[in-house]
Design a protein around this motif. Structure first.
Motif, PDB file in Angstrom:
ATOM      1  N   LYS A  44      42.391 -15.575   5.400  1.00 35.56           N
ATOM      2  CA  LYS A  44      43.544 -16.214   6.038  1.00 35.56           C
ATOM      3  C   LYS A  44      43.522 -17.740   5.906  1.00 35.56           C
ATOM      4  O   LYS A  44      44.464 -18.401   6.325  1.00 35.56           O
ATOM      5  CB  LYS A  44      43.600 -15.843   7.524  1.00 35.56           C
ATOM      6  CG  LYS A  44      42.609 -16.577   8.391  1.00 35.56           C
ATOM      7  CD  LYS A  44      42.881 -16.360   9.875  1.00 35.56           C
ATOM      8  CE  LYS A  44      41.928 -17.184  10.725  1.00 35.56           C
ATOM      9  NZ  LYS A  44      42.200 -17.061  12.163  1.00 35.56           N
ATOM     10  N   ALA A  45      42.427 -18.299   5.345  1.00 39.43           N
ATOM     11  CA  ALA A  45      42.307 -19.753   5.345  1.00 39.43           C
ATOM     12  C   ALA A  45      41.998 -20.368   3.989  1.00 39.43           C
ATOM     13  O   ALA A  45      42.407 -21.496   3.721  1.00 39.43           O
ATOM     14  CB  ALA A  45      41.231 -20.182   6.348  1.00 39.43           C
ATOM     15  N   PHE A  46      41.311 -19.667   3.118  1.00 42.84           N
ATOM     16  CA  PHE A  46      40.788 -20.308   1.914  1.00 42.84           C
ATOM     17  C   PHE A  46      41.868 -20.623   0.884  1.00 42.84           C
ATOM     18  O   PHE A  46      42.694 -19.785   0.538  1.00 42.84           O
ATOM     19  CB  PHE A  46      39.727 -19.430   1.255  1.00 42.84           C
ATOM     20  CG  PHE A  46      38.355 -19.604   1.856  1.00 42.84           C
ATOM     21  CD1 PHE A  46      38.122 -20.514   2.877  1.00 42.84           C
ATOM     22  CD2 PHE A  46      37.281 -18.861   1.390  1.00 42.84           C
ATOM     23  CE1 PHE A  46      36.870 -20.678   3.427  1.00 42.84           C
ATOM     24  CE2 PHE A  46      36.016 -19.020   1.929  1.00 42.84           C
ATOM     25  CZ  PHE A  46      35.811 -19.928   2.950  1.00 42.84           C
ATOM     26  N   VAL A  47      41.808 -21.862   0.402  1.00 49.86           N
ATOM     27  CA  VAL A  47      42.580 -22.312  -0.748  1.00 49.86           C
ATOM     28  C   VAL A  47      41.582 -22.895  -1.732  1.00 49.86           C
ATOM     29  O   VAL A  47      40.956 -23.936  -1.468  1.00 49.86           O
ATOM     30  CB  VAL A  47      43.634 -23.368  -0.370  1.00 49.86           C
ATOM     31  CG1 VAL A  47      44.310 -23.925  -1.623  1.00 49.86           C
ATOM     32  CG2 VAL A  47      44.669 -22.780   0.575  1.00 49.86           C
ATOM     33  N   VAL A  48      41.389 -22.222  -2.856  1.00 50.53           N
ATOM     34  CA  VAL A  48      40.366 -22.612  -3.836  1.00 50.53           C
ATOM     35  C   VAL A  48      41.021 -23.379  -4.978  1.00 50.53           C
ATOM     36  O   VAL A  48      42.054 -22.957  -5.509  1.00 50.53           O
ATOM     37  CB  VAL A  48      39.632 -21.364  -4.375  1.00 50.53           C
ATOM     38  CG1 VAL A  48      38.629 -21.762  -5.457  1.00 50.53           C
ATOM     39  CG2 VAL A  48      38.921 -20.641  -3.236  1.00 50.53           C
ATOM     40  N   MET A  49      40.407 -24.501  -5.331  1.00 46.95           N
ATOM     41  CA  MET A  49      40.907 -25.317  -6.444  1.00 46.95           C
ATOM     42  C   MET A  49      39.726 -25.946  -7.170  1.00 46.95           C
ATOM     43  O   MET A  49      38.617 -25.980  -6.628  1.00 46.95           O
ATOM     44  CB  MET A  49      41.855 -26.412  -5.917  1.00 46.95           C
ATOM     45  CG  MET A  49      41.199 -27.410  -4.982  1.00 46.95           C
ATOM     46  SD  MET A  49      42.341 -28.723  -4.449  1.00 46.95           S
ATOM     47  CE  MET A  49      43.534 -27.783  -3.520  1.00 46.95           C
ATOM     48  N   PRO A  50      39.935 -26.431  -8.407  1.00 42.42           N
ATOM     49  CA  PRO A  50      38.858 -27.128  -9.113  1.00 42.42           C
ATOM     50  C   PRO A  50      38.377 -28.344  -8.329  1.00 42.42           C
ATOM     51  O   PRO A  50      39.152 -28.969  -7.586  1.00 42.42           O
ATOM     52  CB  PRO A  50      39.499 -27.539 -10.433  1.00 42.42           C
ATOM     53  CG  PRO A  50      40.626 -26.573 -10.619  1.00 42.42           C
ATOM     54  CD  PRO A  50      41.133 -26.274  -9.243  1.00 42.42           C
ATOM     55  N   MET A  51      37.111 -28.702  -8.482  1.00 45.04           N
ATOM     56  CA  MET A  51      36.532 -29.779  -7.690  1.00 45.04           C
ATOM     57  C   MET A  51      37.237 -31.114  -7.931  1.00 45.04           C
ATOM     58  O   MET A  51      37.456 -31.894  -6.990  1.00 45.04           O
ATOM     59  CB  MET A  51      35.043 -29.905  -8.005  1.00 45.04           C
ATOM     60  CG  MET A  51      34.344 -30.966  -7.170  1.00 45.04           C
ATOM     61  SD  MET A  51      32.559 -30.915  -7.368  1.00 45.04           S
ATOM     62  CE  MET A  51      32.231 -29.335  -6.613  1.00 45.04           C
ATOM     63  N   LYS A  52      37.616 -31.390  -9.170  1.00 48.39           N
ATOM     64  CA  LYS A  52      38.297 -32.653  -9.471  1.00 48.39           C
ATOM     65  C   LYS A  52      39.612 -32.758  -8.704  1.00 48.39           C
ATOM     66  O   LYS A  52      39.959 -33.831  -8.177  1.00 48.39           O
ATOM     67  CB  LYS A  52      38.562 -32.762 -10.981  1.00 48.39           C
ATOM     68  CG  LYS A  52      37.313 -32.976 -11.834  1.00 48.39           C
ATOM     69  CD  LYS A  52      36.717 -34.349 -11.581  1.00 48.39           C
ATOM     70  CE  LYS A  52      35.530 -34.605 -12.504  1.00 48.39           C
ATOM     71  NZ  LYS A  52      34.887 -35.921 -12.217  1.00 48.39           N
ATOM     72  N   ASP A  53      40.347 -31.646  -8.618  1.00 43.80           N
ATOM     73  CA  ASP A  53      41.607 -31.660  -7.873  1.00 43.80           C
ATOM     74  C   ASP A  53      41.364 -31.878  -6.391  1.00 43.80           C
ATOM     75  O   ASP A  53      42.140 -32.564  -5.705  1.00 43.80           O
ATOM     76  CB  ASP A  53      42.361 -30.342  -8.090  1.00 43.80           C
ATOM     77  CG  ASP A  53      42.905 -30.213  -9.502  1.00 43.80           C
ATOM     78  OD1 ASP A  53      42.736 -31.171 -10.281  1.00 43.80           O
ATOM     79  OD2 ASP A  53      43.483 -29.161  -9.832  1.00 43.80           O
TER      80      ASP A  53
END
Length: 413
Positions: free
Chosen positions: A200-209
């Motif tokens: 319900k919470a996680f938004v995963v993105m590349p570390m640079k972003d």
């Protein structure tokens, strides 16, 4: 305890009472059913408790690692050197940088609290088995693509291809105050870890972003560490903790999830004790049925004694009769328990349909499905305990039968 042909013949005869002894047969059948249900309840509950702990451990620790190293203040600037020291520590199998920050996300007027995770490409790939829709291959630095949890997608009403807005309160300063930083991201994938609080919470993105979104430059938030033995993680990382004293803090999974796993351990022990008492109560039915059988067969016992049957033979006959009831109940209970565990999810859905109640709310239970994991050693202990209780329940009636005085019983015959 080895029975002779004569003793086994008598024992079989007493295990199947005749037409005039149907009440005794009924009580014996109830005894068998009670032991079966008690053993089945123990097998089911302990397997579910084991499965619940194992699933939580696999999902929580599998996603977050066995420990995290976090700098005081939340930003680790010289993280490359720290990361190299961590990887050189004996017992560490994996160490990876991570950014994790609570923010807000909005879509079509809906706003939800989120946890932005900036991961390396290797960590993002680890989620490929959890993807329900879309593709993680599109999560490249600078692409403004993200992957979100299934429950978050449902709460926002977002699907793959939609643009969500992530809001960072730490924005740019203006004469009118700080303006929150808002960046639109395309949903490239939707994943389901199986833990409600994560989905319900996680938004995963590349570390640079993530670094661009949070305006942190080249710094990171923490380092995730995986070791060879999660139960010894504190001992493995003790040298590293001393080396990083004053610079960063090392927190293992036991500390992070201490209250949850301690509560599970206490509940597991409590359930085992309570259900063991149920099995103990069940074997009292064996005791009562044997007492009635001894009273009904008093004349037969006296005749057998006059024909040469020894006290030891009668003792073995009645112990065998009661023990067989307990053994059959134990075997049937184990089978019933495994059948229930195999069809546990359809059974839960059926009960929900019949009662109209939500028995497995992921927001309360953490996991999206009822887990189960049977421990062979634990199953063996349950069986041995049930058999031991059954054996002890046969001793008094068996000794009572063996001590029957044929002279007193047959004197008026």
């Amino acid at each position: 305890m080895i029975l002779s042909t004569f003793e086994w013949t008598i024992a079989k005869r007493y295990m199947l009472p005749g037409k005039g002894e149907r009440f005794i047969a009924l009580v014996a059948g109830i005894s068998l059913a009670a032991v079966m249900l008690g053993v089945a309840a123990l097998v089911i509950v302990m397997s579910v408790m084991n499965g619940f702990r194992a699933e939580l451990f696999d999902k929580i620790v599998g996603l977050n690692g066995h420990a995290i190293i976090q700098a005081y203040g939340g930003r680790l600037d010289n993280w490359q050197n720290v990361l190299e020291d961590v990887r050189k520590t004996p017992g560490v199998t994996r160490a990876t940088p991570l950014i994790e920050q609570p923010l807000l996300a909005s879509f079509n007027g809906r706003v939800e609290a989120i946890l932005v995770r900036g991961n390396t490409d290797q960590d993002i790939v680890r989620l490929r088995d959890k993807v329900k829709a879309g593709s993680l291959g599109q999560l490249e630095p600078g692409s403004n693509n993200v992957a979100i949890g299934s429950q978050l997608a449902q709460n926002l009403g977002a699907q793959v291809g939609d643009m969500i807005t992530v809001i960072n309160p730490q924005g740019r300063s203006t004469p009118f105050g700080t303006v929150p930083r808002q960046i639109a991201y395309r949903v490239a994938a939707i994943f389901e870890i199986g833990v409600y609080d994560y989905d319900k919470a996680f938004v995963v993105m590349p570390m640079k972003d993530a670094q661009t979104l949070l305006l942190t430059g080249d710094s990171i938030g923490m380092i995730e560490v995986t070791t060879t033995d999660p139960d010894r993680v504190d001992q493995i990382l003790a040298p590293l903790e001393r080396k990083l004293a004053g610079q960063a803090i090392v927190t293992d999974w036991k500390t992070i999830n201490a209250s949850l796993f301690e509560a599970l351990a206490v509940e597991r022990v409590a359930m085992f004790v309570v259900l063991s008492i149920i099995v103990l109560v069940a074997v009292f039915n064996i005791l009562s049925s044997l007492i009635m059988l001894v009273r009904a067969k008093t004349r037969d016992i006296a005749i057998l004694r006059t024909m040469g049957a020894t006290r030891k033979s009668l003792l073995k006959v009645f112990v065998t009769t009661g023990f067989c009831i307990g053994a059959l109940g134990t075997v049937a209970g184990v089978i019933l328990g495994f059948v229930f565990l195999y069809f546990r999810q359809p059974i839960v859905h059926l009960v929900e349909i019949v009662t109209g109640q939500n028995l497995w709310d992921p927001s309360i239970r953490f996991l999206t499905e009822l887990p189960a994991r049977s421990d062979p050693v634990e199953i063996a202990v349950i069986c041995l305990m049930a058999l031991a209780f059954s054996f002890l329940a046969t001793l008094y009636p068996a000794f009572k039968a063996a001590s029957t005085d044929p002279v007193q019983v047959l004197r008026y015959e």
